[in-house]
Design an enzyme around this catalytic site. Structure first.
Site, PDB file in Angstrom:
ATOM      1  N   ASP A 195     -69.720   5.987   9.208  1.00  0.00           N
ATOM      2  CA  ASP A 195     -69.077   6.495   7.749  1.00  0.00           C
ATOM      3  C   ASP A 195     -68.636   7.495   8.028  1.00  0.00           C
ATOM      4  O   ASP A 195     -68.814   8.448   7.407  1.00  0.00           O
ATOM      5  CB  ASP A 195     -70.392   6.026   6.964  1.00  0.00           C
ATOM      6  CG  ASP A 195     -70.745   5.067   6.392  1.00  0.00           C
ATOM      7  OD1 ASP A 195     -69.883   3.906   6.633  1.00  0.00           O
ATOM      8  OD2 ASP A 195     -71.283   4.425   5.502  1.00  0.00           O
ATOM      9  N   THR A 214     -73.542   6.671  12.683  1.00  0.00           N
ATOM     10  CA  THR A 214     -73.209   5.457  11.397  1.00  0.00           C
ATOM     11  C   THR A 214     -71.678   5.004  11.500  1.00  0.00           C
ATOM     12  O   THR A 214     -71.111   6.457  11.821  1.00  0.00           O
ATOM     13  CB  THR A 214     -74.015   5.811  10.046  1.00  0.00           C
ATOM     14  OG1 THR A 214     -73.166   5.161   9.079  1.00  0.00           O
ATOM     15  CG2 THR A 214     -73.293   7.353   9.911  1.00  0.00           C
ATOM     16  N   ARG A 265     -67.774  -2.458  11.255  1.00  0.00           N
ATOM     17  CA  ARG A 265     -69.347  -1.997  12.639  1.00  0.00           C
ATOM     18  C   ARG A 265     -69.409  -2.438  13.966  1.00  0.00           C
ATOM     19  O   ARG A 265     -70.146  -1.887  14.732  1.00  0.00           O
ATOM     20  CB  ARG A 265     -70.356  -2.399  11.577  1.00  0.00           C
ATOM     21  CG  ARG A 265     -70.610  -2.116   9.869  1.00  0.00           C
ATOM     22  CD  ARG A 265     -71.541  -0.998  10.106  1.00  0.00           C
ATOM     23  NE  ARG A 265     -72.682  -2.269   9.872  1.00  0.00           N
ATOM     24  CZ  ARG A 265     -73.539  -2.686   8.498  1.00  0.00           C
ATOM     25  NH1 ARG A 265     -73.095  -2.383   7.687  1.00  0.00           N
ATOM     26  NH2 ARG A 265     -74.493  -3.222   8.960  1.00  0.00           N
ATOM     27  N   ARG A 287     -49.097  -3.413   9.543  1.00  0.00           N
ATOM     28  CA  ARG A 287     -47.730  -2.361   8.314  1.00  0.00           C
ATOM     29  C   ARG A 287     -46.307  -3.246   8.895  1.00  0.00           C
ATOM     30  O   ARG A 287     -45.153  -3.224   8.322  1.00  0.00           O
ATOM     31  CB  ARG A 287     -47.641  -1.573   9.495  1.00  0.00           C
ATOM     32  CG  ARG A 287     -46.529  -0.716   9.793  1.00  0.00           C
ATOM     33  CD  ARG A 287     -45.894   0.717  10.536  1.00  0.00           C
ATOM     34  NE  ARG A 287     -47.246   1.186   9.669  1.00  0.00           N
ATOM     35  CZ  ARG A 287     -46.399   2.928   8.432  1.00  0.00           C
ATOM     36  NH1 ARG A 287     -45.433   2.644   8.731  1.00  0.00           N
ATOM     37  NH2 ARG A 287     -47.634   3.599   8.324  1.00  0.00           N
TER      38      ARG A 287
HETATM   39  O1  F6P Z   1     -73.457   2.461   6.519  1.00  0.00           O
HETATM   40  C1  F6P Z   1     -72.122   2.020   7.460  1.00  0.00           C
HETATM   41  C2  F6P Z   1     -71.211   0.487   6.260  1.00  0.00           C
HETATM   42  O2  F6P Z   1     -71.232  -0.385   6.780  1.00  0.00           O
HETATM   43  C3  F6P Z   1     -71.055   2.213   5.349  1.00  0.00           C
HETATM   44  O3  F6P Z   1     -69.925   1.420   5.546  1.00  0.00           O
HETATM   45  C4  F6P Z   1     -71.280   0.450   3.736  1.00  0.00           C
HETATM   46  O4  F6P Z   1     -71.009   0.444   2.954  1.00  0.00           O
HETATM   47  C5  F6P Z   1     -72.402  -0.235   4.468  1.00  0.00           C
HETATM   48  O5  F6P Z   1     -73.264   0.036   5.665  1.00  0.00           O
HETATM   49  C6  F6P Z   1     -72.670  -1.895   4.879  1.00  0.00           C
HETATM   50  O6  F6P Z   1     -74.120  -1.953   3.971  1.00  0.00           O
HETATM   51  P1  F6P Z   1     -74.604  -3.345   4.271  1.00  0.00           P
HETATM   52  O7  F6P Z   1     -74.717  -3.313   5.911  1.00  0.00           O
HETATM   53  O8  F6P Z   1     -76.723  -3.038   3.933  1.00  0.00           O
HETATM   54  O9  F6P Z   1     -74.209  -4.277   3.705  1.00  0.00           O
END
Ligand code: F6P
Length: 320
Positions: A128, A126, A254, A155
């Site tokens: 996060d 992940t 992501r 910036r």
């Molecule tokens: O867990 C990774 C993440 O990108 C988090 O940072 C974010 O809050 C969440 O997933 C978003 O989830 P989804 O893809 O279900 O919208």
């Protein structure tokens, strides 16, 4: 003896998941074990979307973002009857062990399967950086670099226009992306779930930077889910001489080709997960602790206390 291993990716995708899949496939083959891919996380287990993977199926994927297997969040997997379907399908394909690449929800699913008798190994995937039993997750480093690149650009334009850029980064309930990107970009303020968000303090801090330090710009890096950043930018414009602007980095964090660090971490973790299963562990979580690969029971991973980042929060503040 393990003859067949299945692998799945689950939860929010992360750069480096493909590198981990490749590693699981090639490592298993080095032990003479057959590998099966499961499509869309636990959904594929439930719907029997399980297929054999050969060495060529993972050729070239080490550089690719996303996951070739697809991913999903499957809240229904908490139900025993749903997990029963998954177990039946694994049995049908004579699969002895499962590697789960994902976040803490995925770990809970894996632990439940382990308790029903199938050997599992989990790999933390992940952006996060918030998974139990590891100090670093696959995808964090790439997401961090994506955030840094964007903040550096913000910036530049903020300096030209005497603006305050409020940049919202991901992280769910973990402030690591905000903290590390804030330090790496020299941000004026970092707000995370760990620091909490205080509206008055934020405005006061920005006023000081403006009136006392005569700063040409201010960059505020803030974790998602703490406040409405568009609204905050409007208040900054009204209550300081900076013109406030907000940017939500969102899902761009992501994607992308994984960094060298994520590729190497994922490759080591994939291999360790297979090794853990070959050695007979039934429910281990692979991680990264004290600069090396670790492996511990999933339940122990949930108990593991990740190191606190107080020194880094302090460093960020002192160097503004
Ligand atoms: O867990 C990774 C993440 O990108 C988090 O940072 C974010 O809050 C969440 O997933 C978003 O989830 P989804 O893809 O279900 O919208």
């Amino acid at each position: 003896m393990i003859k067949k291993i299945a692998v799945l990716t689950s939860g929010g995708d992360a750069p480096g998941m493909n590198a981990a899949i490749r590693s699981v496939v090639r490592s298993s083959m080095s032990y003479g074990i057959k590998v099966f891919g499961v499509r869309d996380g636990y959904l594929g287990l439930i719907h029997d979307d399980i297929f054999e993977l050969g060495p060529d199926d993972v050729s070239g994927i080490i550089v690719q973002g996303g996951t070739i297997l697809g991913s999903a969040r499957v809240p229904g997997f908490k139900e025993a009857a749903v997990r029963e379907l998954a177990l039946e399908n694994l049995k049908k394909h004579e699969i002895d062990a499962l590697v789960v690449i994902g976040g803490d929800g995925s770990y809970r699913g894996a632990l439940s399967l382990a308790k029903s008798g199938i050997a599992v190994a989990t790999i933390p995937g992940t952006i996060d950086n918030d998974i139990p039993g590891t100090e670093q997750t696959i995808g964090f480093d790439t997401a961090l670099n994506t955030a840094i690149e964007a903040i550096d650009k913000l910036r530049d334009t903020s300096t030209s226009h005497h603006r305050c850029s409020v940049v919202e980064v991901m992280g769910n309930h973990c402030g690591d992306i905000a903290l590390y990107s804030g330090i790496a970009t020299g941000a004026e303020l970092v707000i995370t779930p760990e620091t909490g968000f205080d509206f008055k303090e934020t405005i006061q801090h920005l006023r000081e930077l403006d009136e006392v330090r005569k700063k040409k710009h201010a960059v505020v890096v803030i974790s998602e889910k703490l406040t409405d950043v568009e609204d905050l930018a409007v208040h900054i414009s009204a209550q300081t001489s900076f013109s406030g602007r907000s940017t939500v980095l969102g899902y761009v964090q992501r994607g992308g080709s994984p960094t060298a660090m994520d590729r190497i971490l994922a490759t080591q973790m994939g291999d360790s997960a297979v090794k853990s299963l070959v050695e007979g562990n039934k429910d281990h979580a692979v991680g990264w602790i004290d600069g090396k690969i670790s492996s511990m029971p999933i339940e122990a991973a949930f108990e593991y206390k990740r190191s606190r980042k107080d020194d880094l929060f302090d460093l960020q503040k002192r160097l503004v």
